[in-house]
Design an enzyme around this catalytic site. Structure first.
Site, PDB file in Angstrom:
ATOM      1  N   HIS A   1     -17.029  -7.262  83.313  1.00 44.48           N
ATOM      2  CA  HIS A   1     -16.857  -5.850  82.999  1.00 44.48           C
ATOM      3  C   HIS A   1     -16.805  -4.948  84.220  1.00 44.48           C
ATOM      4  O   HIS A   1     -15.830  -4.227  84.449  1.00 44.48           O
ATOM      5  CB  HIS A   1     -17.957  -5.365  82.065  1.00 44.48           C
ATOM      6  CG  HIS A   1     -17.861  -3.894  81.779  1.00 44.48           C
ATOM      7  ND1 HIS A   1     -18.568  -2.946  82.489  1.00 44.48           N
ATOM      8  CD2 HIS A   1     -17.107  -3.213  80.884  1.00 44.48           C
ATOM      9  CE1 HIS A   1     -18.245  -1.744  82.042  1.00 44.48           C
ATOM     10  NE2 HIS A   1     -17.370  -1.874  81.067  1.00 44.48           N
TER      11      HIS A   1
ATOM     12  N   GLU B   1     -15.454  -9.244  71.960  1.00 40.14           N
ATOM     13  CA  GLU B   1     -14.777  -8.322  72.874  1.00 40.14           C
ATOM     14  C   GLU B   1     -15.057  -8.751  74.304  1.00 40.14           C
ATOM     15  O   GLU B   1     -16.199  -9.047  74.654  1.00 40.14           O
ATOM     16  CB  GLU B   1     -15.269  -6.892  72.630  1.00 40.14           C
ATOM     17  CG  GLU B   1     -14.538  -5.825  73.414  1.00 40.14           C
ATOM     18  CD  GLU B   1     -15.228  -5.439  74.707  1.00 40.14           C
ATOM     19  OE1 GLU B   1     -14.623  -4.691  75.495  1.00 40.14           O
ATOM     20  OE2 GLU B   1     -16.366  -5.894  74.945  1.00 40.14           O
TER      21      GLU B   1
ATOM     22  N   HIS C   1     -19.727  -6.921  71.427  1.00 40.33           N
ATOM     23  CA  HIS C   1     -19.419  -6.254  72.692  1.00 40.33           C
ATOM     24  C   HIS C   1     -19.815  -7.118  73.885  1.00 40.33           C
ATOM     25  O   HIS C   1     -20.986  -7.381  74.105  1.00 40.33           O
ATOM     26  CB  HIS C   1     -20.182  -4.930  72.737  1.00 40.33           C
ATOM     27  CG  HIS C   1     -19.902  -4.081  73.923  1.00 40.33           C
ATOM     28  ND1 HIS C   1     -20.906  -3.600  74.736  1.00 40.33           N
ATOM     29  CD2 HIS C   1     -18.742  -3.620  74.435  1.00 40.33           C
ATOM     30  CE1 HIS C   1     -20.370  -2.867  75.687  1.00 40.33           C
ATOM     31  NE2 HIS C   1     -19.057  -2.865  75.535  1.00 40.33           N
TER      32      HIS C   1
ATOM     33  N   GLU D   1     -10.077  -6.428  76.484  1.00 38.19           N
ATOM     34  CA  GLU D   1      -9.828  -5.168  77.169  1.00 38.19           C
ATOM     35  C   GLU D   1      -9.256  -5.434  78.561  1.00 38.19           C
ATOM     36  O   GLU D   1      -9.849  -6.172  79.350  1.00 38.19           O
ATOM     37  CB  GLU D   1     -11.108  -4.342  77.301  1.00 38.19           C
ATOM     38  CG  GLU D   1     -10.883  -3.034  78.050  1.00 38.19           C
ATOM     39  CD  GLU D   1     -12.148  -2.237  78.292  1.00 38.19           C
ATOM     40  OE1 GLU D   1     -12.132  -1.372  79.191  1.00 38.19           O
ATOM     41  OE2 GLU D   1     -13.155  -2.492  77.589  1.00 38.19           O
TER      42      GLU D   1
ATOM     43  N   ASP E   1     -13.622  -8.480  78.758  1.00 38.73           N
ATOM     44  CA  ASP E   1     -13.019  -7.622  79.776  1.00 38.73           C
ATOM     45  C   ASP E   1     -12.235  -8.498  80.756  1.00 38.73           C
ATOM     46  O   ASP E   1     -12.785  -9.443  81.321  1.00 38.73           O
ATOM     47  CB  ASP E   1     -14.095  -6.852  80.532  1.00 38.73           C
ATOM     48  CG  ASP E   1     -14.940  -5.998  79.597  1.00 38.73           C
ATOM     49  OD1 ASP E   1     -14.501  -4.890  79.282  1.00 38.73           O
ATOM     50  OD2 ASP E   1     -16.028  -6.459  79.177  1.00 38.73           O
TER      51      ASP E   1
END
Length: 276
Positions: free
Chosen positions: A75, A60, A33, A142, A62
């Site tokens: 993020h 992962e 993450h 994401e 952003d």
């Protein structure tokens, strides 16, 4: 499944009560993450490199956009929590990522908030992330849900098309996927790049009607672990989709999610699962 399964610790950085051990099967993908953000400042090169060293299956990230159009890995919608932006640019009317140029963002310290060891860590571009993970681990990107963006889906698709060789090789290795909290963004990306697995993030438990609708175009349903149980996991699989749960940091919960049969576990502490 119609899509691929998504998918030395710094002890001083571990929160109290978080162990470094969790027994899981080999079937679950370990998804770091924001990189290995439990031991390095989130979304920095240090966090990505730590996740690779710990052999996470995916990193992962952003995706956001600067004022001058550079796609960056960050993020929060604003910069204050994890950078020294207020010290370097005092009195700015807004501290949104999108209100700063790429050159301005590169002057920020994105590491000291986490630990002095990481002083000087910079915000990195999506292109840099791709260079770091290429051939080493998977990428789960994401698309930022920050509401002020327009055209971010198309910009990200264009960025990936500019790395066509990477995309082709990552897809062949089942090492690339995209996710979003926004249904419209996820659908739009799927229309632009239908070969890339697409997932919908959800903090709430999806309804039966929502799951059936998603199964017509989505490859993944990625809910918060707190709303996930065996019935949800089984239904997602029945509908031909994968399920990756977030954000799971406690070893007992990791084991429980693994026992439910989830396809991926998104965690700040990938080393708890990989034991690397």
């Amino acid at each position: 499944m119609r899509t691929a399964r998504i998918a030395a610790a710094l002890l001083l950085a571990l929160p109290l009560g978080v162990s470094t051990a969790a027994a899981t099967t080999d079937d679950v993908d370990v998804i770091a993450h924001r990189g290995s953000s439990g031991v390095a400042p989130e979304n920095t090169a240090a966090a990505v490199k730590a996740a690779i060293k710990q052999r996470a299956d995916f990193v992962e990230i952003d995706v956001q956009r600067t004022k001058d159009g550079k796609l960056v890995n960050f993020h929060d919608c604003t910069l204050q929590r994890t950078t020294d932006v207020e010290e370097r640019f005092p009195g700015r009317a807004s501290y949104r990522v999108s209100d700063f140029t790429w050159a301005e963002l590169r002057t920020l310290d994105a590491g000291s908030w986490f630990h002095d060891k990481f002083a000087g860590e910079q915000i990195i571009s999506v292109s840099t992330v791709i260079g770091l993970v290429d051939g080493k681990t998977g990428l789960l990107a994401e698309i930022s849900p920050c509401s002020h963006y327009e055209g971010l889906v198309d910009d990200f698709a264009d960025e990936l098309n500019a790395h066509a060789k990477y995309v082709d090789e990552a897809l062949a290795d089942q090492a690339l996927a995209v996710q979003s909290f926004e249904v419209d963004d996820a659908k739009a990306f799927n229309q632009r790049m239908p070969k890339i697995p697409i997932g919908l993030l959800d903090a709430d438990r999806p309804t039966e009607a929502e799951l059936v609708a998603l199964s017509t175009w989505a490859d993944q349903v990625n809910p918060q672990w707190t709303v996930t149980d065996a019935a949800l996991v089984n239904r997602v699989h029945q509908l031909g989709m994968d399920i990756n749960v977030w954000t799971v940091n406690e070893p007992g919960t990791m084991r429980r999610m693994d026992e439910l049969g989830v396809d991926g576990i998104i965690t700040d502490f990938p080393q708890s699962l990989t034991q690397r």
